[in-house]
Enzyme design. Structure first.
Site, PDB file in Angstrom:
ATOM      1  CG  HIS A  74      -2.101  -0.869   1.103  1.00 31.43           C
ATOM      2  ND1 HIS A  74      -3.271  -0.648   1.789  1.00 31.43           N
ATOM      3  CD2 HIS A  74      -2.304  -1.982   0.355  1.00 31.43           C
ATOM      4  CE1 HIS A  74      -4.146  -1.593   1.477  1.00 31.43           C
ATOM      5  NE2 HIS A  74      -3.579  -2.410   0.617  1.00 31.43           N
ATOM      6  CE1 TYR A 198      -7.245   4.640  10.545  1.00 33.31           C
ATOM      7  CE2 TYR A 198      -6.349   4.430   8.319  1.00 33.31           C
ATOM      8  CZ  TYR A 198      -6.302   4.111   9.673  1.00 33.31           C
ATOM      9  OH  TYR A 198      -5.330   3.268  10.146  1.00 33.31           O
ATOM     10  N   PRO A 289      -6.018   1.084  18.115  1.00 33.27           N
ATOM     11  CG  PRO A 289      -7.752  -0.263  17.338  1.00 33.27           C
ATOM     12  CD  PRO A 289      -7.268   0.452  18.557  1.00 33.27           C
ATOM     13  CE  LYS A 293       2.834   4.624  14.220  1.00 33.88           C
ATOM     14  NZ  LYS A 293       3.248   4.173  12.908  1.00 33.88           N
ATOM     15  CE1 TYR A 388      -2.511   4.825   9.541  1.00 36.72           C
ATOM     16  CE2 TYR A 388      -0.973   3.426   8.345  1.00 36.72           C
ATOM     17  CZ  TYR A 388      -2.222   3.632   8.893  1.00 36.72           C
ATOM     18  OH  TYR A 388      -3.182   2.646   8.807  1.00 36.72           O
TER      19      TYR A 388
END
Length: 394
Positions: A74, A198, A289, A293, A388
């Site tokens: 990704h 998200y 979550p 991480k 991220y």
């Protein structure tokens, strides 16, 4: 039965298994014990997004072949809010770093298949004499035989409910409980997206992830006291359609094979070392979550711990072991902040969590403003992407 090893490891999750494998590559002997069965460990569903550094480490230690064949590469994530969907391109923001979707269960399978000795289904696990150079790990194996293993060091990789952390004589605990949880599902249906989504929604947060080209992983924000029995498959898909819906895009539905509710909290216990007992992974810290991480933080812990134990037990030098807790906690708190940042930006906080109901509306406006900043400012987008995608491993 009294035996001897160099490192006793408690817990056959990713932290314990990877530590055992990394130590073996340097000729350090270990005994690993786990109170669950091998089948349970290999089926337990957890995280699935691997940072760039985690991927490179797994390749380096010889556990990356299947991940490279089957993992999904990704290049970023989508942020959705106020009827808009924006893509953050991580390689362009981070100098080339990417993500790999590869389930924690698969990492566990790969590490177990390496063939190092593991005692599954043990009971009565305990540690003692951690303030000496010969701590003892005791347990009863699946055949009912009691063991006492004299070690040079013990690694507590046994999660939040394990025996390791309570064995530490003095700890400072910091924690935060969020007023919501995640209802997560596995569905046998091809993902409806090429990257994770998200979604901030007036109805609550939602997320679309995946495990493979045939299996989707999806989440919705729920009250932490909700009962999973109250969530029929039809109700789950209805909420996912509402929260993830976007013009010109279709959410594929399919059979739900697994579902459960996970509370959202942050937890940090420090120090992460007492004498010859070292904590790693969820035994020392838990993060929501939202920032992906948890698994990656555990991998970073055991990278530091493996280096420290090799230096201590092979080279006879204690400097890395002495610095272990401080080294790890710097990353732990950075990850805790980022997980809080993502969680606070994306979830709808219930009115009951504010002293004044008007504050809930104020909070939502702040969230939208923050999301607009992230999706319109290269500097803000880079900050999210760098956190991220993950920082270089120590």
């Amino acid at each position: 039965m009294r035996t001897r090893t160099q490192v006793g490891i408690i817990g056959a999750g990713p932290a314990g298994l990877l530590l055992q494998h990394m130590l073996a590559r340097h000729g350090v002997d270990s005994v690993l014990v786990e109170n669950r069965s091998r089948e349970y460990c290999e089926k337990r569903q957890r995280a699935g997004v691997l940072e760039h550094g985690t991927v490179e480490l797994l390749k380096e230690i010889g556990l990356g072949d299947r991940m490279m064949r089957e993992g999904l590469l990704h290049s970023g994530i989508y942020l959705q809010f106020a009827g808009e969907r924006h893509h953050l391109d991580f390689p362009s923001l981070t100098g080339g770093r990417t993500l790999t979707v590869y389930a924690q269960t698969e990492v566990v399978k790969d590490a177990i298949a390496a063939g190092h000795p593991i005692f599954f289904e043990v009971s009565d696990t305990a540690v003692r004499d951690i303030d000496t150079e010969r701590p003892v790990l005791s347990f009863t194996d699946a055949d009912g035989v009691a063991h006492e293993v004299e070690c040079d060091a013990i690694a507590g990789c046994d999660g939040f409910h394990g025996v390791s952390r309570p064995s530490m004589p003095s700890l400072r605990v910091s924690e935060r409980t969020y007023p919501f949880g995640w209802l997560g599902i596995l569905a046998t249906v091809p993902p409806s997206t090429d990257e994770l989504i998200y979604a901030h929604s007036p109805h609550g947060f939602a997320m679309h992830s995946m495990r493979s080209p045939e299996v989707s992983r999806l989440y919705i924000q729920v009250d932490p006291d909700e009962k999973i029995d109250d969530w029929s498959d039809a109700r789950i898909w209805e909420q996912l359609q509402i929260r993830l819906g976007h013009p010109g895009w279709t959410l594929n539905e399919g059979p739900i094979t697994e579902k459960g509710i996970t509370p959202m909290r942050s937890f940090v216990a420090e120090p992460m070392r007492s004498g010859r007992l070292f904590l790693a992974g969820d035994a020392a810290h838990i993060v929501p979550p939202t920032g992906a991480k948890g698994l990656n933080l555990a991998v970073a812990d055991v990278k530091v711990l493996a280096d420290a134990l090799v230096r201590l037990l092979v080279e006879g030098k204690s400097d890395l072991a002495d610095a272990y807790s401080e080294t790890c906690l710097t990353r732990v708190w950075r990850s805790t902040w980022f997980s809080w940042y993502m969680t606070s930006m994306l979830h709808r906080f219930p009115v009951s969590s504010f002293s004044d109901p008007a504050e809930a509306d104020f909070q939502e406006h702040l969230q939208i403003a923050q999301l607009r900043q992230v999706t319109s400012s290269e500097a803000a987008a880079r900050n999210l992407a760098e956190n991220y995608a993950g920082w270089p491993l120590p």
